[in-house]
Design a protein around this motif. Structure first.
Motif, short mmCIF file in Angstrom:
data_model
loop_
_atom_site.label_atom_id
_atom_site.label_comp_id
_atom_site.label_asym_id
_atom_site.label_seq_id
_atom_site.Cartn_x
_atom_site.Cartn_y
_atom_site.Cartn_z
N PRO A 123 0.82 -1.21 0.00
CA PRO A 123 0.00 0.00 0.00
C PRO A 123 0.86 1.27 0.00
O PRO A 123 2.06 1.22 0.27
CB PRO A 123 -0.77 -0.12 1.31
N GLU A 124 0.22 2.39 -0.30
CA GLU A 124 0.88 3.68 -0.33
C GLU A 124 1.26 4.11 1.08
O GLU A 124 0.54 3.84 2.05
CB GLU A 124 -0.08 4.70 -0.96
N VAL A 125 2.37 4.81 1.19
CA VAL A 125 2.83 5.33 2.48
C VAL A 125 2.88 6.84 2.40
O VAL A 125 3.43 7.41 1.45
CB VAL A 125 4.24 4.80 2.83
N ALA A 126 2.31 7.51 3.39
CA ALA A 126 2.33 8.97 3.45
C ALA A 126 2.77 9.38 4.85
O ALA A 126 2.20 8.91 5.84
CB ALA A 126 0.95 9.54 3.15
N ALA A 127 3.77 10.23 4.94
CA ALA A 127 4.29 10.61 6.25
C ALA A 127 4.81 12.03 6.22
O ALA A 127 5.32 12.50 5.21
CB ALA A 127 5.40 9.66 6.68
#
Length: 474
Positions: A367-371
């Motif tokens: 899945p996509e990672v956003a941080a």
């Protein structure tokens, strides 16, 4: 014309934005480039890599929704994906970018630029012609970074791929080994697996994407495994051999394991591209990052004339952060040229303060990672008093509508002394599109008491913000 107010070395996205900014401020600017105007992001990094990933993401999204998945048949048309990628790179031609420079009033000087002393740049053109340029006010290093190739036995002799090769490939290998489980490694592993390649990831660390929250590694590893990728962590490559130039390559780990592939991508990090550009003539070390202050002025060079923006200073190796630094750099140069004071409040447009603790990043994995901001560990290491809250994004109504069986996780890190967010991490489909809300909250230091009044729309995935606050408690 060989004298300009500002000379910029490197016409990537950072250099272009510096030059544009100072010209908008009334200064003259020349930009020096030996490759394609537009740089790494336009032709070998952000744009082609995300184009390679997007088709697979779209197919996955359709297959995750009942009613749509029944209409989907067949697999990706890989040649169509490559053709679309070629469109985003303008087939590796920079005519449009050159036209843009001309339109904004920036002079392009083709050739390899190098410092020869204070405010002096020598440019060697492809035909051997040498021109010396002089800056009235500033020289800006915006030469970026380059892949780091570790000193592994046989690696250089085995024709390794770098990110450039992976994003610009015309022929795709049936088997790809990826050395490194960082952002480039997991993104390219995801893309090539979607094309049907047999992919193996070899990471020396115990987990992928080690600088993120621990749950990120587990989620991304599961996603890669679902795609058929073989993920091997704690697997340090100690030897590489390719007996025939066009034959398969074999990688050997410190545990004695062997992986054979048709091509292998080295994605273990990057280093400053400061070799061969004359930095030693002004007291800097070739091959090292250039230390700068928040106005991007080189701190080790007297006279205040040298600046370094983007990857070359090592602060935040991301295109959007390079552009951010470029704006601050350009404004600071312009103000100083006018004799104006630039040392103002922390939010001054002349200071790139976001580099310290509010850097946003999206990893376009599955899945996509956003941080953005700090992880819990980084916050504690910085001496902050913190509390955290976590929530399963799939429990939000909007996520359930978006995809059947949506899987995702979110975490906030709160500085309890100030009652503000200092870090947010989300994993799951389209979390990248929710990241800017988190960035605004972190950069703006919005008190949690105020965030309760930032009401998310229903039913959207952004309702996770409400659930995180509820979990955290008043």
């Amino acid at each position: 014309m060989t004298e300009f107010d500002v000379i910029v070395l490197g016409a990537g996205s950072t250099g272009e934005n510096v030059a544009d900014r100072v010209v908008q401020g009334g200064l003259s600017a020349a930009i020096v480039e030996s490759e394609l105007v537009g740089g790494e992001c336009s032709y070998w990094a952000c744009m082609p890599s995300k184009a390679l990933l997007r088709s697979g993401q779209a197919l996955d999204a359709a297959r995750a929704v009942g009613g749509a998945k029944q209409a989907v048949s067949g697999e990706l048309d890989v040649q169509a994906v490559l053709d679309r990628r070629n469109g985003f790179t303008s087939n590796w031609k920079d005519d449009g970018q050159v036209q843009w420079l001309d339109g904004v009033g920036v002079t392009l000087v083709r050739g390899q630029g190098r410092l020869t002393g204070p405010k002096s740049v020598e440019v060697r053109a492809a035909d051997g012609t040498v021109t010396t340029l002089t800056a009235r006010h500033a020289v800006v290093l915006a030469v970026g970074s380059e892949p780091f190739l570790p000193p592994i036995d046989g690696l250089l002799a085995s024709a390794p791929w770098t990110a450039r090769d992976a994003t610009s490939a015309k022929q795709l290998p049936a088997r790809l080994a990826v050395l490194g489980g960082g952002v480039v490694g997991v993104e390219m592993a995801t893309a090539y697996a979607s094309f049907g390649a047999q992919v193996t990831v070899l990471e020396a660390d115990a987990q992928l994407l080690a600088k993120y929250e621990p749950f990120v590694s587990a989620a991304v590893r599961d996603g890669l495994t679902r795609r058929g990728v073989s993920v091997r962590t704690s697997a340090k490559v100690v030897g590489v051999r390719r007996p025939a130039p066009d034959g398969p390559v074999t990688l050997t780990t410190d545990g004695g394991q062997e992986v054979t592939a048709d091509e292998f991508l080295v994605a273990v990090g990057r280093r400053a591209r400061t070799t061969g550009i004359g930095v030693e003539t002004v007291g800097l070390t070739a091959g090292a990052y250039v230390a700068v202050d928040d106005t991007l002025q080189a701190t080790a060079v007297p006279g205040g004339w040298l600046y370094a923006a983007g990857d070359v200073n090592g602060r935040a190796l991301l295109t959007h952060m390079g552009k951010y630094q470029a704006r601050a750099c350009g404004d600071a140069i312009t103000a100083r040229a006018r004799g104006e004071h630039v040392d103002g409040a922390p939010w001054s447009r002349f200071a790139a303060t976001a580099d310290h603790a509010a850097v946003p990043q999206v990893v376009f994995s599955d899945p996509e990672v956003a941080a953005v901001g700090l992880t819990e560990r980084a916050a504690r290491d910085a001496g902050l008093s913190v509390r955290t809250a976590e929530y399963e994004i799939g429990n939000v109504a909007g996520a359930a509508v978006y995809a059947d069986g949506y899987q995702g996780h979110a975490k906030i890190v709160v500085d309890t002394d100030r009652d503000v967010l200092v870090g947010v991490t989300m994993v799951g489909p389209v979390t990248g599109e929710m990241l800017h809300a988190a960035t605004v909250a972190v950069v703006g230091e919005v008190p949690l008491a105020r965030l309760w009044h930032a009401v998310p729309s229903y039913p959207t995935i952004s309702e996770v913000w409400l659930r995180l606050l509820e979990t955290y408690g008043r």
